[in-house]
Write a protein that holds these residues in place. Sequence first.
Motif, short mmCIF file in Angstrom:
data_model
loop_
_atom_site.label_atom_id
_atom_site.label_comp_id
_atom_site.label_asym_id
_atom_site.label_seq_id
_atom_site.Cartn_x
_atom_site.Cartn_y
_atom_site.Cartn_z
N GLU A 74 -7.88 49.42 -26.81
CA GLU A 74 -7.68 49.48 -27.90
C GLU A 74 -6.62 49.11 -28.21
OE1 GLU A 74 -9.40 45.71 -31.18
OE2 GLU A 74 -10.31 47.08 -30.17
N TYR A 75 -6.65 50.34 -28.63
CA TYR A 75 -5.78 51.62 -29.50
C TYR A 75 -3.80 51.42 -29.30
CZ TYR A 75 -2.91 55.39 -31.34
OH TYR A 75 -2.12 56.36 -31.44
N PHE A 76 -4.02 51.53 -27.98
CA PHE A 76 -3.09 51.29 -27.34
C PHE A 76 -2.44 50.44 -26.82
CE2 PHE A 76 -3.78 54.93 -24.06
CZ PHE A 76 -3.91 56.29 -25.16
N GLN A 77 -3.33 49.43 -27.17
CA GLN A 77 -2.96 47.82 -27.28
C GLN A 77 -1.78 46.96 -28.39
OE1 GLN A 77 -2.93 45.69 -24.31
NE2 GLN A 77 -3.96 46.62 -23.22
N ASP A 78 -2.74 47.82 -29.70
CA ASP A 78 -2.27 47.63 -30.84
C ASP A 78 -1.49 48.92 -31.23
OD1 ASP A 78 -3.96 46.14 -31.18
OD2 ASP A 78 -5.21 46.40 -32.91
#
Length: 844
Positions: free
Chosen positions: A58-62
């Motif tokens: 989720e971090y990389f998505q954001d």
Amino acid sequence: MTEHNKTYVLLDKNNKEDYTSTVTDDIWLYDINEQNIRNNFAEPTHKNSVKGYVQSYEYFQDLITEIRSAEKEIYITGWQVNWDAKLTPDLRLIDVLLEVVQKSKNLQIFILPWRHQYPMNTGDHETMIVLRNYINEYIGREAIAVRSHESLNDESSPVTTRFYSHHQKSIIIDKKIAFVGGIDLAYGRYSHGYDLDPKADNRQVLNRYNPCVVLMGDAKKKLSLTFDPTDRSFSSLKLYKHLQDQVFIKKLAQPTKVTLADNQPIMPWQDIHVKIEGKAVFDLAINFILRWNQAENKNEHSKNVTYNNRSQNWPPTNQDVNFPPENVSDECLHRKIPLPTQENYDDISDTGNISVQILRSASKSMRVNEAQVVLHDAVNDILSGKEGVKNRPPNVENNVKFTNQPQSDIYQVMLKLIKKAKRYIYIENQFFISDYGQPFAGLSKLSKPAETENGLTPFLTRLLSFSGDELPENQIVQALSDKIANVIFAYQPQPFHIYITIPVHPEGMLSEGAIITQTHHTRQTISFGTDSLLNRIRKHLWVYQQLNNDKVPRKQWNKLRPTYYDKIGDEYKTVPLEECAKYVTLLNLRSWTQLGDRSVTEQIYVHSKLTIVDDLYVLVGSANINDRSLLGDRDSELAALIVDNDAQTIQCPERGIEIPVRKFAYQLRKKICQGLYGEGLEQAIEVPELASSVKAIQSRAKANTDIFESIFPFIPRNYFKTEYNKDLRTIFASIWPALDYDELEKNNDEKWQEIKASTEKNKGQYPKYESVPIDDIEELAKDNMAYYYFKHELLMPFNTVFWQNYTINQPSELQKVKGCITLVPIHWTEGENNAIPYHIRLVT
């Protein structure tokens, strides 16, 4: 130093009559020195918004979303930054950066990885070449500047100083949004759950990451560049369009010789990161700018010197790494970032209701260099008539006024949080090494595994140094045990528990000397040192027993208990280590999967640097629990202390009370535990300090541990075997758990007898040992036999023979595993000396 504590009363107004107030006393760090100047990096900021991430998916998505929205500048710093690191199944770091600099013509990106030192290789040089040289010439403008930043620490030895690192991990976008925590933009960090399948998510080449096993796969040259960016012949690709196509069109990877085979497990990561919006971003930007501007003094060279006159050695030496190729301008090499002004700070909008204090570990040397650059720029401003010097924010002024001691903000705050805890302490950390007193007194010469890996390298780390034998000095373990003592001897005891989740062993193969040594110091910190965490607790429990036996009234315990410690001696050893489980739960993380006809397992590597206390306070960043990270004079670190001012209460039916919590801390801890502990422990997770919660969590971990140990004989465990002869004999597992010392000795004795028999036929001559004194031949021959066995026959994952003969296939039994938690084997390596004589300050 003195401590200036402040109290904030934060009012949540629901209506004209109803007010809820929350008092936060002495949680913020105000480290004031004798000159009445603040030594810590920044003051707390308020009205921020914060989002937490568990693992990188989720971090990389954001992160990708925010990078795509960037308008002016992006700052990236990391211990490791790899140009082809996977951010999604289809996107590499280079793909995202290329996209945004092509789209936004005014966007500039600044990248600051640590400049690694041999034998470590974090890939900083190829990152510099690919992200700076290749992208800039591909798009026709110098949008990206990269500096690899060598460590600035306070070590006096020329040997040890080169091995410390810049360990900060942060990304800042337009000085409005920042990401900070433990996750680097590097190989292996992409994790979507805890699956071990190397083929999942389109993993290829170096993104198939598991440093804990010998690699058995073909690197598949069709997936990799046909050239090496670190070859100085390819510092520019302007004349090689077919090579440019490999990087940007075919999207090939950094070349390597071997990778994981399809039937070997990857090593998934457990890591924590946060996104911050608000005034705290300003402090993170200042940290980056201070580091970036002073890195230029150390690492860059002028293009006035002819590149071709430099050393022809390649790969480059440390002196060659940053020497500019011809396709990079002086402006790009020496590009500076102006410090933000007070007006910039005042323009930042409030975004939420969370207070954040940015913390650092920063050496005196690093701070002095930062100050010199700031003061140099101030002089230039004055001479040129600029007004910038008058508008510097107080945070910059404080950091350049007083630099004769390191910043150890993170360490100080961690101690404050432990002291403040009332219900529980939750720790996830990549390392757990603290002052453990003296190593276990029974240890003598090195173990056979440690002897095998002991060589020239450990000796070289101690060269020209007088501090090689210093033991760890940070007081985290003492603070934790003191907190438990307060609970044990409280007049009215309340439920309290500590949860500590750490890796099974450090990142790397258990055959590597540094990994063996770090594991040794971790074991001493947990179990075996005279002042280990568990031994400190055992001492408290022994005193508790004596006070009860002597029928001392409880209200007098705290007054009288010091006299009992004075006579404790070794009596505390009558308290089993297992008794400490009432107060502390020690966890590892492990996963399994089925790859064809193989059932395989691997640790989930705990890389987090996280402390949560009482569902109220969160400390997250890059700092490990060891001296390197915490004391301030070695590795540089970055962290955030987070206090949410939005509160709620949770129900505790067992105690018949409501418990106040802060939303961010409570929700982050629940999200972590629900992902790791598995279904069925919801109530235990809700109120983790209760005895019933502790029992449920430990029972789950014990059941998982039993299953894994019954199937995989090579994973760390407490006991190798238990023999029932005349007396019960328990044999503790070695650092290499599959190693049977008795069987090894028996086999070596048999082989020695064969050698002796053959020498009788050769008139008593030992052909391989002519120059060895006759009395030493047997020992040397057996050492050679052991070495060969360890390298070529021992069935451990670091040996090729292990994978060539792998037959484990028990998926039905493994399906009984729930969640990912297992118990730390507190007796693993007991009685085994694995302290390979590396310079202790480097490995702790």
